[in-house]
Write an enzyme that holds these catalytic residues in place. Structure first.
Site, PDB file in Angstrom:
ATOM      1  N   GLY A 225    -120.063 -42.329  -3.406  1.00  0.00           N
ATOM      2  CA  GLY A 225    -121.034 -43.052  -2.579  1.00  0.00           C
ATOM      3  C   GLY A 225    -121.469 -42.178  -1.416  1.00  0.00           C
ATOM      4  O   GLY A 225    -121.405 -40.940  -1.492  1.00  0.00           O
ATOM      5  N   THR A 227    -121.799 -40.386   2.341  1.00  0.00           N
ATOM      6  CA  THR A 227    -120.879 -39.688   3.246  1.00  0.00           C
ATOM      7  C   THR A 227    -120.385 -40.635   4.340  1.00  0.00           C
ATOM      8  O   THR A 227    -119.203 -40.626   4.693  1.00  0.00           O
ATOM      9  CB  THR A 227    -121.597 -38.459   3.851  1.00  0.00           C
ATOM     10  OG1 THR A 227    -121.906 -37.566   2.771  1.00  0.00           O
ATOM     11  CG2 THR A 227    -120.732 -37.733   4.857  1.00  0.00           C
ATOM     12  N   ALA A 228    -121.283 -41.489   4.833  1.00  0.00           N
ATOM     13  CA  ALA A 228    -120.881 -42.416   5.911  1.00  0.00           C
ATOM     14  C   ALA A 228    -119.756 -43.327   5.430  1.00  0.00           C
ATOM     15  O   ALA A 228    -118.742 -43.513   6.135  1.00  0.00           O
ATOM     16  CB  ALA A 228    -122.085 -43.236   6.357  1.00  0.00           C
ATOM     17  N   GLU A 247    -116.448 -38.409  -3.613  1.00  0.00           N
ATOM     18  CA  GLU A 247    -117.661 -37.746  -4.127  1.00  0.00           C
ATOM     19  C   GLU A 247    -118.830 -38.318  -3.332  1.00  0.00           C
ATOM     20  O   GLU A 247    -119.201 -39.483  -3.526  1.00  0.00           O
ATOM     21  CB  GLU A 247    -117.862 -38.072  -5.619  1.00  0.00           C
ATOM     22  CG  GLU A 247    -116.790 -37.531  -6.530  1.00  0.00           C
ATOM     23  CD  GLU A 247    -117.021 -36.080  -6.929  1.00  0.00           C
ATOM     24  OE1 GLU A 247    -117.897 -35.418  -6.337  1.00  0.00           O
ATOM     25  OE2 GLU A 247    -116.321 -35.613  -7.838  1.00  0.00           O
ATOM     26  N   CYS A 281    -127.384 -37.968  -6.864  1.00  0.00           N
ATOM     27  CA  CYS A 281    -126.674 -37.253  -5.796  1.00  0.00           C
ATOM     28  C   CYS A 281    -126.986 -35.767  -5.794  1.00  0.00           C
ATOM     29  O   CYS A 281    -127.140 -35.157  -4.745  1.00  0.00           O
ATOM     30  CB  CYS A 281    -125.177 -37.505  -5.900  1.00  0.00           C
ATOM     31  SG  CYS A 281    -124.498 -37.063  -7.499  1.00  0.00           S
TER      32      CYS A 281
HETATM   33  P1  NAD Z   1    -122.399 -46.616  -0.409  1.00  0.00           P
HETATM   34  O1  NAD Z   1    -121.482 -45.658   0.271  1.00  0.00           O
HETATM   35  O2  NAD Z   1    -123.243 -47.494   0.428  1.00  0.00           O
HETATM   36  O3  NAD Z   1    -121.590 -47.608  -1.371  1.00  0.00           O
HETATM   37  C1  NAD Z   1    -120.767 -47.130  -2.431  1.00  0.00           C
HETATM   38  C2  NAD Z   1    -119.668 -48.142  -2.708  1.00  0.00           C
HETATM   39  O4  NAD Z   1    -118.807 -48.250  -1.581  1.00  0.00           O
HETATM   40  C3  NAD Z   1    -120.150 -49.554  -3.017  1.00  0.00           C
HETATM   41  O5  NAD Z   1    -119.371 -50.080  -4.069  1.00  0.00           O
HETATM   42  C4  NAD Z   1    -119.877 -50.292  -1.723  1.00  0.00           C
HETATM   43  O6  NAD Z   1    -119.690 -51.681  -1.897  1.00  0.00           O
HETATM   44  C5  NAD Z   1    -118.595 -49.622  -1.256  1.00  0.00           C
HETATM   45  N1  NAD Z   1    -118.321 -49.689   0.175  1.00  0.00           N
HETATM   46  C6  NAD Z   1    -119.211 -49.814   1.181  1.00  0.00           C
HETATM   47  N2  NAD Z   1    -118.568 -49.808   2.379  1.00  0.00           N
HETATM   48  C7  NAD Z   1    -117.247 -49.651   2.095  1.00  0.00           C
HETATM   49  C8  NAD Z   1    -116.076 -49.529   2.910  1.00  0.00           C
HETATM   50  N3  NAD Z   1    -116.128 -49.569   4.247  1.00  0.00           N
HETATM   51  N4  NAD Z   1    -114.882 -49.369   2.294  1.00  0.00           N
HETATM   52  C9  NAD Z   1    -114.805 -49.295   0.947  1.00  0.00           C
HETATM   53  N5  NAD Z   1    -115.883 -49.414   0.130  1.00  0.00           N
HETATM   54  C10 NAD Z   1    -117.092 -49.574   0.698  1.00  0.00           C
HETATM   55  O7  NAD Z   1    -123.255 -45.696  -1.387  1.00  0.00           O
HETATM   56  P2  NAD Z   1    -124.492 -46.117  -2.280  1.00  0.00           P
HETATM   57  O8  NAD Z   1    -125.633 -46.434  -1.363  1.00  0.00           O
HETATM   58  O9  NAD Z   1    -124.038 -47.095  -3.280  1.00  0.00           O
HETATM   59  O10 NAD Z   1    -124.799 -44.736  -3.049  1.00  0.00           O
HETATM   60  C11 NAD Z   1    -125.692 -43.755  -2.584  1.00  0.00           C
HETATM   61  C12 NAD Z   1    -124.954 -42.568  -1.996  1.00  0.00           C
HETATM   62  O11 NAD Z   1    -123.971 -42.108  -2.918  1.00  0.00           O
HETATM   63  C13 NAD Z   1    -125.863 -41.364  -1.759  1.00  0.00           C
HETATM   64  O12 NAD Z   1    -125.525 -40.761  -0.531  1.00  0.00           O
HETATM   65  C14 NAD Z   1    -125.513 -40.411  -2.908  1.00  0.00           C
HETATM   66  O13 NAD Z   1    -125.784 -39.050  -2.655  1.00  0.00           O
HETATM   67  C15 NAD Z   1    -124.066 -40.693  -3.092  1.00  0.00           C
HETATM   68  N6  NAD Z   1    -123.640 -40.353  -4.447  1.00  0.00           N
HETATM   69  C16 NAD Z   1    -122.774 -39.304  -4.618  1.00  0.00           C
HETATM   70  C17 NAD Z   1    -122.395 -38.920  -5.896  1.00  0.00           C
HETATM   71  C18 NAD Z   1    -121.442 -37.780  -6.127  1.00  0.00           C
HETATM   72  O14 NAD Z   1    -120.957 -37.625  -7.251  1.00  0.00           O
HETATM   73  N7  NAD Z   1    -121.122 -36.967  -5.135  1.00  0.00           N
HETATM   74  C19 NAD Z   1    -122.887 -39.619  -7.000  1.00  0.00           C
HETATM   75  C20 NAD Z   1    -123.760 -40.695  -6.786  1.00  0.00           C
HETATM   76  C21 NAD Z   1    -124.128 -41.060  -5.495  1.00  0.00           C
END
Ligand code: NAD
Length: 484
Positions: A225, A227-228, A247, A281
């Site tokens: 997901g 970076t934040a 990741e 990503c």
């Molecule tokens: P996100 O970080 O908003 O959410 C990802 C997941 O984390 C969701 O299931 C969400 O419910 C959960 N989540 C949110 N807050 C949480 C917390 N405090 N504790 C635990 N879980 C929590 O990301 P997104 O908007 O779903 O995805 C987009 C981002 O993901 C982009 O920055 C993209 O580059 C990145 N991404 C990275 C890869 C990689 O392989 N490096 C692959 C796909 C996407």
């Protein structure tokens, strides 16, 4: 095999389909209309899932590697049989065009197959002499919670599910609340293959991820997901010192050398930038083109993207290249990038700030020519269909600009001279570089992010190790006699 109703969704806990007191639903990005109800896991559901995994772990972790692989192959077969319906589900929940949804299901199948065909992780003999045999084995970590994003909900979950299971872990998958459907349906379809508690899937609200991260009985968090969120997860996991794989996002640069043919390369770079409406990503989020070919390259790129059909996808029509962005939050983020470039008077050679549509989350693709290096469209991760294309002259200078970012996930280099391409690739600070191709992740290739793009990595044979903990045994062949 259970008959699959693709309009009814449950959490999968202890081998059972579990509805709930509370429900929510995703939004079809092509219509802004609600999709099907999906249960929100209560605390009692989470507790039960964790207990079920704890009970299952003792025997699953001792099941032979080969029989775990046999089960992965059965799961692969079930997914293959349901490929068309799963692809439609992905198109509905993510908004991606149906042919790209098919590609995602095929990739998910490949992940199951790759892990199902890996040789076992053998015991390593470090030393073996008259006195001492020193060995190291890899043991499963325990209960893995896989926390997943919305852009590729099925395939990104599958990388975690397949590697966790083959190495003998139990896995609880938490899909993004924006896209819970394909993962819950897959877990339901294959549930009869695994002992209860080995593979579970639970959907929840915003609090479920944090609860997984702080629960003392979860042994590992595998997260993909932003970076934040990755930072929050790492901090939350500190309390119980969980094993963590992160990741995260990236702002990947694609460097185009002057010796390529723009007519061949520019259309491919366009695909690498805009694939899945930019919500990938490792997509090329910054494109650097050598000044000698800049004008021609830009013209071909613009012409290529202009030809694409950009439309709502939910009628499963073939031939659409870009669908809507996935959700309102992402739509608002992407619009901010457009507005920032518009207010900075950047040169939009394609597209313009979209009017907010009440009907869908479509954003027509935009290309911005030569915005300043410090502008948001260059420094930020739009994760949407707006791409800056910049000019470069000197190799050292473009490498410095490519690396001038806090993240380091992917990148691409295009040159007819493979020595030159490799020289540039070696200097890019990122976990994965593609040479003469747009970004195509593969199950056999390890994926990891440098800098703020991640901690650890997954996929490939190396990716099995991140679901294991080593145990070293110092075996003295006889007790050492202490001289009197
Ligand atoms: P996100 O970080 O908003 O959410 C990802 C997941 O984390 C969701 O299931 C969400 O419910 C959960 N989540 C949110 N807050 C949480 C917390 N405090 N504790 C635990 N879980 C929590 O990301 P997104 O908007 O779903 O995805 C987009 C981002 O993901 C982009 O920055 C993209 O580059 C990145 N991404 C990275 C890869 C990689 O392989 N490096 C692959 C796909 C996407």
């Amino acid at each position: 095999m259970p008959s699959a109703d693709f309009e009814r969704f449950s959490n999968i806990i202890g081998g059972q389909l579990r509805r709930g007191q509370q429900v929510h639903h995703g939004i079809d990005p092509s219509t802004r209309k609600p999709l099907w109800d999906v249960p929100i896991a209560a605390q009692s559901d989470l507790d039960e899932a964790i207990l079920s995994s704890k009970n299952a772990f003792a025997s699953w972790s001792r099941t032979s590697w080969e029989s775990r692989q046999e089960k992965l192959l059965q799961a692969r077969d079930v997914l293959s049989e349901n490929k068309a319906k799963m692809a439609e589900l992905l198109t509905k929940e993510v908004g991606k065009p149906i042919q790209l949804a098919h590609l995602e299901v095929e990739h998910a199948i490949n992940f199951l197959e790759f892990n199902a065909k890996q040789p076992p992780l053998e015991e390593k003999v470090i030393q073996d002499d008259d006195g001492l045999k020193l060995t190291m084995v890899q043991k499963p970590i325990g209960i893995v919670a896989a926390i997943c994003p919305w852009n590729f909900p099925l395939v990104l979950a599958m990388g975690k599910i397949a590697a966790s299971l083959v190495t003998g872990n139990c896995v609880i998958v938490k899909p993004s609340p924006f896209t819970p459907y394909s993962v819950l349906k897959f877990a339901e379809l294959v549930q009869h293959i695994f002992p209860p508690g080995v593979f579970q899937a639970i959907n929840g609200g915003d609090d479920l991820g944090p609860r997984l991260c702080t629960h003392p009985d979860i042994d590992k968090i595998s997260f993909t997901g932003s970076t934040a969120t990755g930072k929050k997860i790492m901090s939350a996991c500190a309390a119980t010192l969980k094993n963590v794989t992160l990741e995260l996002g990236g702002n990947n640069a694609s460097i185009i050398c002057p010796d390529v043919d723009p007519k061949i390369v520019a259309p491919q770079v366009a695909v690498g930038s805009f694939f899945n409406s930019g919500q990938l990503c490792v997509a090329s989020k910054r494109v650097y083109v050598h000044e000698d070919i800049y004008d021609e390259f830009l013209a071909v790129m613009v012409e290529t993207v202009k030809q694409w059909k950009v439309e709502p996808t939910s009628d499963m029509q073939q031939g659409i290249m870009l669908g809507p962005v996935q959700n309102q939050m992402q739509y608002d983020i992407v619009r901010k990038f457009f507005l920032d470039s518009a207010s900075g008077n950047h040169n939009f050679v394609l597209g313009s700030t979209p009017e907010e549509s009440p009907e869908n989350f479509i954003v027509k693709p935009a290309i911005v020519s030569n915005p300043p290096d410090e502008s948001l469209v260059v420094t930020g991760e739009a994760f949407g269909p707006i791409v800056p294309v910049m000019k470069w002259k000197d190799e050292d200078e473009v490498i410095r600009r490519a690396n001038d970012t806090l993240t380091g996930l992917g990148g691409a280099v295009w040159s007819d001279d493979l020595v030159r391409a490799r020289r540039i690739a070696d200097q890019i600070e990122a976990g994965t570089i593609w040479i003469n191709s747009f970004e195509k992740p593969l199950p056999q290739a390890h994926l990891s992010g440098y800098k703020q793009s991640g901690v650890g990595g997954e996929w490939g044979r190396e990716g099995l190790m991140v679901y294991c903990k080593p145990q070293v045994v110092h075996c003295y062949k006889a007790p050492v006699v202490v001289p009197k």
